[in-house]
Design an enzyme around this catalytic site. Structure first.
Site, short mmCIF file in Angstrom:
data_model
loop_
_atom_site.label_atom_id
_atom_site.label_comp_id
_atom_site.label_asym_id
_atom_site.label_seq_id
_atom_site.Cartn_x
_atom_site.Cartn_y
_atom_site.Cartn_z
N ASP A 65 42.59 45.23 32.78
CA ASP A 65 41.08 45.86 34.05
C ASP A 65 40.35 44.75 33.37
O ASP A 65 39.54 45.52 32.24
CB ASP A 65 41.08 47.18 34.74
CG ASP A 65 40.23 46.78 36.00
OD1 ASP A 65 40.42 46.38 37.03
OD2 ASP A 65 39.26 47.52 35.93
N THR A 98 37.68 40.79 38.89
CA THR A 98 36.21 40.50 38.01
C THR A 98 37.20 40.04 36.52
O THR A 98 36.32 38.93 36.00
CB THR A 98 36.29 42.24 36.99
OG1 THR A 98 37.80 42.57 36.48
CG2 THR A 98 35.91 42.97 38.15
N THR A 99 38.37 39.87 36.36
CA THR A 99 38.92 38.96 35.31
C THR A 99 38.66 36.86 35.56
O THR A 99 37.49 36.63 34.13
CB THR A 99 39.86 38.74 34.54
OG1 THR A 99 40.05 40.14 34.22
CG2 THR A 99 40.39 38.19 33.52
N ASP A 390 41.67 48.42 42.48
CA ASP A 390 41.25 46.98 42.81
C ASP A 390 42.16 46.84 44.35
O ASP A 390 41.25 46.51 44.93
CB ASP A 390 41.57 46.39 41.78
CG ASP A 390 40.97 46.39 40.03
OD1 ASP A 390 39.72 46.70 40.90
OD2 ASP A 390 41.84 45.79 40.17
#
Length: 562
Positions: A65, A98-99, A390
């Protein structure tokens, strides 16, 4: 930093201060940003790898994550922290992506570095990036797919997509169904507050054994062994008060001259407590959750009436119980009325993972629910929880917005193609920045291919070819290496995940590019992220000696710029 004034230098900064200016400052910040992106790049996609992070206390976190990795890495470099903020914003706003957001930020900086070397001004780059970001948003809204918020099957596919590549992937069918049921339960006029979905982790059992309790689990036990273990058809009272004799506001002294007076004093206290419990019994309450403590004598009277009571219930749990049962919290027990009570089919103390907890279930219209997540080890359960967070975020956003995009790098490939066409209409040097923005976006499908062990060039060529032919939803299947229709496959994600990622990545990159001076009050030796990340691209060590900054190395040795 010294300024000549006549023949005397005027000292402005303290001896401890450090300063890096001009291209050295830009190179330093760009290198830091690229290193952060490189740190999470291998985690992207269904075949992304995990990171093991060990803190100074020896605690271990295994995750892929993006935001968790960056938080745990304890990054000190100020420019790098601006990229970390992109991930945190993405997590807070939409819960996923997010990545991707961090990778795009790093790639924007990498593309900008090449243009800066061609003497394109940073302000021109920033303007071009902003124009491209605005145009990208319009394109994404144009290609977005409208969905029915009642389409449970489609929502489950969205939830499963968010879990793909994470620890929960093996059980994503079971978990995605639980996630969608949970979000639909707490949805209130199209608005979803995921705080009303409590996640309880239990170590032991398989991930597939996770379950959804349509109600509330309170991490407490009944206050007395003499109280019932379970109450059917419960009338629930919520007290924001303690069932204790109130202490006086001021210090008082009671002089007792004979034993009868003392007994009378004790009897009076006992009577007060009995009246409190009678007030609950008279309105029909048979389950009570109390914010404060419960006196031993009050416990005795509650048990006599067969009332199950829980003390020191947190305010969060009180709020969840109110939403679940329909009860109205009351600040003073003497003011309670029958209308203030909530209702639940069953309230019982049960064992879960070796701990006794109170289950409030069988609620008519549960607006607060609890997800019980199971896993073989603590690390597995923690990673499942991150995947669930998520997943809850993307289902919430989809319910609120009703628009999704195909996954697998499809929107990025389409954006890159359309932005290159748009660049032709942009005048001046901003055109180069728009083209750089288009090139940047292809880092997502390229990274997906690399992480899946595929040839990134072949995959990108196939994707471009299909999109040129009008296949807007064509994306990369990381498992087979083929380019397929992601919408038909059910690999979709909310529109807001992409728009938020692009906007925050662009804002962070343009802010970093516009910095031409770094003045630090003390030693700015940032923590090393990765000795190999970006080291080759860093400055070779011009004025100020910033060349010692391979990857995320410290900003030391910059005294020469003073």
């Amino acid at each position: 930093m010294a300024q000549q004034m006549g023949n005397q230098p005027l000292i402005v900064l303290s001896d401890d201060s450090q300063r890096t200016s001009g291209k050295d400052a830009q190179s330093m910040n760009i290198t830091a940003g690229k290193a952060v992106a490189e740190a999470v790049r291998t985690t992207l996609g269904p075949k992304g790898m995990d990171k093991m992070l060990v803190d100074s206390s020896g605690n271990v976190v295994v995750t892929n994550d993006g935001v968790t990795i960056l938080k745990e890495m304890d990054i000190e470099h100020p420019a790098a922290n601006m990229i970390v903020e992109v991930a945190e914003t993405q997590e807070n706003e939409v819960g996923d992506g997010t990545t991707s957001a961090v990778i795009v930020s790093g790639e924007l900086l990498k593309e900008a570095e090449e243009l800066l070397e061609q003497d394109i001004h940073a302000t021109t780059l920033a303007q071009g990036y902003r124009e491209a970001s605005q145009q990208a948003r319009e394109i994404l809204e144009d290609i977005a797919i409208d969905i029915d918020s009642e389409d449970t099957e489609y929502l489950e596919k969205i939830a499963a997509t968010a879990m793909t590549g994470k620890g929960a992937e093996n059980a994503k069918d079971v978990l995605s169904e639980l996630v969608v049921r949970a979000v639909q339960s707490v949805a209130d006029d199209g608005v979803v507050d995921t705080d009303n979905i409590k996640v309880e982790k239990v170590t032991g059992g398989a991930i597939e054994n996770s379950e959804l309790v349509e109600g509330v689990i309170v991490d407490k036990e009944r206050v007395s062994e003499n109280m019932p273990f379970a109450v059917e058809d419960a009338n629930v009272a919520l007290l924001g008060d303690a069932l204790e004799v109130q202490e006086t506001e001021i210090d008082t002294e009671v002089n007792v001259t004979d034993p009868d007076q003392l007994q009378e004093f004790l009897d009076q206290e006992e009577q007060q407590l009995e009246e409190m419990v009678d007030a609950l019994h008279d309105v029909g309450a048979n389950v009570v959750f109390v914010d404060g403590g419960i006196d031993d004598m009050a416990q005795h009277y509650l048990a006599q009436h067969g009332i199950l009571a829980v003390r020191r219930t947190s305010s969060d749990d009180i709020s969840r119980l109110a939403r679940a049962t329909g009860a109205t919290p009351v600040s003073n027990v003497k003011d309670i009325e029958a209308d203030d009570l909530g209702h639940a089919g069953n309230v019982a103390q049960k064992d879960i993972g070796g701990d006794e907890r109170i289950f409030v279930e069988d609620v008519a219209d549960a607006k607060s629910v609890t997800l019980i997540l199971r896993g073989g080890t603590e690390h597995v359960v923690d990673e499942v929880e991150r995947a669930i967070d998520d997943s809850l975020g993307v289902v919430r956003v989809t319910l609120e917005d009703g628009q999704v995009l195909p996954g697998g790098g499809a929107p990025e490939t389409e954006l890159a193609m359309r932005l290159r066409d748009y660049a032709d209409s942009v005048g001046g040097r901003e055109q180069l920045a728009v083209e750089a923005f288009a090139d940047t976006l292809e880092v997502i499908p390229r990274t997906l291919a690399e992480n899946a062990g595929l040839d990134s060039i072949d995959s990108l060529v196939d994707l471009r070819s299909q999109h040129d032919g009008g296949a807007t939803a064509a994306g990369l299947d990381a498992y087979t290496g083929e380019v397929i229709d992601m919408d038909d496959e059910g690999v979709v994600e909310p529109l807001r995940v992409k728009t938020q990622a692009l906007e925050s990545a662009t804002e962070a990159a343009t802010m970093i590019l516009r910095i031409d001076d770094v003045i630090a009050a003390g030693d700015l030796a940032g923590g090393q992220i990765d000795s190999d990340s970006g080291g080759d691209d860093g400055p070779a060590g011009g004025p100020g000696g910033a060349g010692g900054m391979g990857g995320m190395g410290g900003m030391g040795g910059m005294g020469g710029a003073m």
